[in-house]
Design a protein around this motif. Structure first.
Motif, PDB file in Angstrom:
ATOM      1  N   TYR A 127      41.152  43.200  51.952  1.00  0.00           N
ATOM      2  CA  TYR A 127      40.175  42.140  51.701  1.00  0.00           C
ATOM      3  C   TYR A 127      40.797  41.029  50.855  1.00  0.00           C
ATOM      4  CZ  TYR A 127      36.742  45.579  53.257  1.00  0.00           C
ATOM      5  OH  TYR A 127      36.038  46.489  53.999  1.00  0.00           O
ATOM      6  N   GLU A 128      40.441  39.788  51.181  1.00  0.00           N
ATOM      7  CA  GLU A 128      40.867  38.669  50.355  1.00  0.00           C
ATOM      8  C   GLU A 128      40.031  38.674  49.072  1.00  0.00           C
ATOM      9  OE1 GLU A 128      40.951  33.789  50.268  1.00  0.00           O
ATOM     10  OE2 GLU A 128      40.895  34.818  52.206  1.00  0.00           O
ATOM     11  N   CYS A 129      40.700  38.782  47.945  1.00  0.00           N
ATOM     12  CA  CYS A 129      40.010  38.946  46.665  1.00  0.00           C
ATOM     13  C   CYS A 129      40.382  37.853  45.687  1.00  0.00           C
ATOM     14  CB  CYS A 129      40.365  40.305  46.050  1.00  0.00           C
ATOM     15  SG  CYS A 129      39.896  41.731  47.048  1.00  0.00           S
ATOM     16  N   GLN A 130      39.482  37.621  44.745  1.00  0.00           N
ATOM     17  CA  GLN A 130      39.708  36.706  43.644  1.00  0.00           C
ATOM     18  C   GLN A 130      39.640  37.481  42.341  1.00  0.00           C
ATOM     19  OE1 GLN A 130      37.219  33.214  43.608  1.00  0.00           O
ATOM     20  NE2 GLN A 130      37.745  32.658  41.505  1.00  0.00           N
ATOM     21  N   LYS A 131      40.380  37.021  41.357  1.00  0.00           N
ATOM     22  CA  LYS A 131      40.473  37.734  40.082  1.00  0.00           C
ATOM     23  C   LYS A 131      39.412  37.268  39.096  1.00  0.00           C
ATOM     24  CE  LYS A 131      43.894  39.208  36.631  1.00  0.00           C
ATOM     25  NZ  LYS A 131      45.275  39.020  36.109  1.00  0.00           N
ATOM     26  N   ALA A 143      39.379  42.406  37.166  1.00  0.00           N
ATOM     27  CA  ALA A 143      38.694  42.802  38.404  1.00  0.00           C
ATOM     28  C   ALA A 143      39.119  41.898  39.544  1.00  0.00           C
ATOM     29  CB  ALA A 143      37.177  42.711  38.217  1.00  0.00           C
ATOM     30  N   TRP A 144      39.103  42.477  40.742  1.00  0.00           N
ATOM     31  CA  TRP A 144      39.344  41.721  41.962  1.00  0.00           C
ATOM     32  C   TRP A 144      38.133  41.926  42.865  1.00  0.00           C
ATOM     33  CZ3 TRP A 144      43.651  38.655  42.488  1.00  0.00           C
ATOM     34  CH2 TRP A 144      44.660  38.840  41.547  1.00  0.00           C
ATOM     35  N   PHE A 145      37.460  40.832  43.202  1.00  0.00           N
ATOM     36  CA  PHE A 145      36.243  40.928  44.013  1.00  0.00           C
ATOM     37  C   PHE A 145      36.414  40.152  45.313  1.00  0.00           C
ATOM     38  CE2 PHE A 145      35.769  37.037  41.602  1.00  0.00           C
ATOM     39  CZ  PHE A 145      35.159  36.158  42.488  1.00  0.00           C
ATOM     40  N   THR A 146      35.634  40.536  46.324  1.00  0.00           N
ATOM     41  CA  THR A 146      35.682  39.847  47.607  1.00  0.00           C
ATOM     42  C   THR A 146      34.302  39.360  48.007  1.00  0.00           C
ATOM     43  OG1 THR A 146      36.277  40.013  49.951  1.00  0.00           O
ATOM     44  CG2 THR A 146      35.443  42.023  48.913  1.00  0.00           C
ATOM     45  N   GLU A 147      34.234  38.105  48.401  1.00  0.00           N
ATOM     46  CA  GLU A 147      32.987  37.551  48.909  1.00  0.00           C
ATOM     47  C   GLU A 147      32.760  37.952  50.360  1.00  0.00           C
ATOM     48  OE1 GLU A 147      31.959  33.488  47.720  1.00  0.00           O
ATOM     49  OE2 GLU A 147      33.761  33.513  46.440  1.00  0.00           O
ATOM     50  N   THR A 148      33.770  38.578  50.981  1.00  0.00           N
ATOM     51  CA  THR A 148      33.614  39.097  52.341  1.00  0.00           C
ATOM     52  C   THR A 148      32.539  40.165  52.400  1.00  0.00           C
ATOM     53  OG1 THR A 148      35.975  38.700  52.716  1.00  0.00           O
ATOM     54  CG2 THR A 148      34.862  40.152  54.285  1.00  0.00           C
ATOM     55  N   PRO A 150      29.194  40.920  50.725  1.00  0.00           N
ATOM     56  CA  PRO A 150      28.273  40.130  49.893  1.00  0.00           C
ATOM     57  C   PRO A 150      27.305  40.945  49.045  1.00  0.00           C
ATOM     58  CG  PRO A 150      27.456  40.208  52.124  1.00  0.00           C
ATOM     59  CD  PRO A 150      28.753  40.974  52.132  1.00  0.00           C
ATOM     60  N   PHE A 151      27.852  41.915  48.284  1.00  0.00           N
ATOM     61  CA  PHE A 151      27.048  42.651  47.307  1.00  0.00           C
ATOM     62  C   PHE A 151      27.604  42.329  45.925  1.00  0.00           C
ATOM     63  CE2 PHE A 151      26.731  45.410  51.121  1.00  0.00           C
ATOM     64  CZ  PHE A 151      25.365  45.331  51.308  1.00  0.00           C
ATOM     65  N   GLY A 163      30.768  38.748  44.673  1.00  0.00           N
ATOM     66  CA  GLY A 163      30.995  39.662  45.791  1.00  0.00           C
ATOM     67  C   GLY A 163      31.301  41.049  45.260  1.00  0.00           C
ATOM     68  N   LEU A 164      31.581  41.975  46.155  1.00  0.00           N
ATOM     69  CA  LEU A 164      31.853  43.355  45.751  1.00  0.00           C
ATOM     70  C   LEU A 164      33.188  43.463  45.024  1.00  0.00           C
ATOM     71  CD1 LEU A 164      30.684  46.340  46.222  1.00  0.00           C
ATOM     72  CD2 LEU A 164      32.591  46.535  47.833  1.00  0.00           C
ATOM     73  N   ILE A 165      33.214  44.262  43.957  1.00  0.00           N
ATOM     74  CA  ILE A 165      34.465  44.525  43.243  1.00  0.00           C
ATOM     75  C   ILE A 165      35.283  45.537  44.054  1.00  0.00           C
ATOM     76  CG2 ILE A 165      35.494  45.498  41.157  1.00  0.00           C
ATOM     77  CD1 ILE A 165      32.986  44.503  39.646  1.00  0.00           C
TER      78      ILE A 165
END
Length: 268
Positions: A127-131, A143-148, A150-151, A163-165
């Motif tokens: 998954y593409e994640c943001q820090k 933490a790294w979360f993804t808006e892909t 959507p929780f 987004g989900l962690i």
């Protein structure tokens, strides 16, 4: 593929996110790494986070009880708590049977999580994640979360990111969670007995901290009171005294080995 995954997850009602939880409970033995499968079950109203091993043990005991059988809990369970997050009012609670043989404790936690979003991005678990970073429980978390997916949720008490962690770990590498699997939840996998089987004691988080510090000083207090009151049967006073000594030693030894809890500021 990302678009299709997003559409699928948005339309789904209930999902199970399985994480690997790696922890080092004893700072004096940094090679004593524990790996556990933890589960985040999500439905439209709430999420539940718990140990898969505890879920299997509790489910087995519940089914055996219906047949008139008494089954002992799995003694290899490390994480005994269940964390519930209500989406409608953002309330978070932790339920545990770890501290008493007579009660389940339900601890409300109303603390806000003050995340700092960072520009770094990375592919993690596909998954593409943001820090993002957070100071919580006496630790600095990345933490790294993804808006892909959507929780706005994640493992343990972590939540409220866009987004989900997918992955989160503390700065010293003592505690980390990483997403392993995503699947639709089926009815037989739902944790139905979270509030069943024992008396419930409700505590605020500040009340629990006081209780927990007292518990670590004297972890056998509850058991000792029950044994001395006659609630637990012994053949003789000698048998009772011997058993109390054994239980007290085991519990104190366990406390000594559990010196690196996830919210480390609770014991400072």
């Amino acid at each position: 593929m990302i678009f299709l995954n997003l559409v699928s997850l948005c339309s789904a009602q209930d999902y199970r996110f399985t994480y690997n939880y790696k922890s080092i409970p004893d700072t004096l033995r940094k090679d004593s790494v524990i790996n556990e499968e933890m589960v985040l079950d999500v439905d439209p109203d709430k999420s539940l986070f718990f140990s898969l091993r505890k879920f299997i043990s509790d489910s087995t005991m519940a089914e055996d009880a219906k047949k008139g059988l008494m089954t002992m809990p799995d003694q290899n369970i490390h994480t005994r708590y269940i964390i519930k997050k209500n989406y409608s009012d953002s309330k978070v609670s932790l339920t545990t049977d770890e501290f008493s043989t007579a009660y389940k404790f339900v601890i409300a936690d109303e603390r806000k999580l003050n995340w700092k979003l960072l520009p770094q991005k990375e592919i993690i678990s596909g998954y593409e994640c943001q820090k993002a970073e957070l100071i919580f429980g006496g630790r600095i978390w990345s933490a790294w979360f993804t808006e892909t997916i959507p929780f706005h949720d994640g493992p343990y008490k972590f939540r409220d990111l866009p987004g989900l962690i997918v992955k989160i770990e503390d700065s010293k590498g003592y505690h980390s969670f990483q997403l392993k699997e995503v699947k639709k939840t089926i009815s037989s996998e739902i944790y139905n007995n979270i509030d069943v089987g024992k008396n419930i004691r409700n505590l605020t988080f500040s009340e629990f901290i006081k209780f927990y510090k007292d518990f670590r000083k004297d972890p056998s207090k509850d058991f000792r009171q029950r044994a001395m009151s006659g609630e637990i049967y012994y053949e003789s006073d000698e048998k009772r005294s011997e058993h109390m000594r054994i239980v007290e030693k085991l519990r104190k030894d366990r406390i000594k080995r559990d010196n690196n809890i996830i919210e480390i500021d609770m014991i400072k």
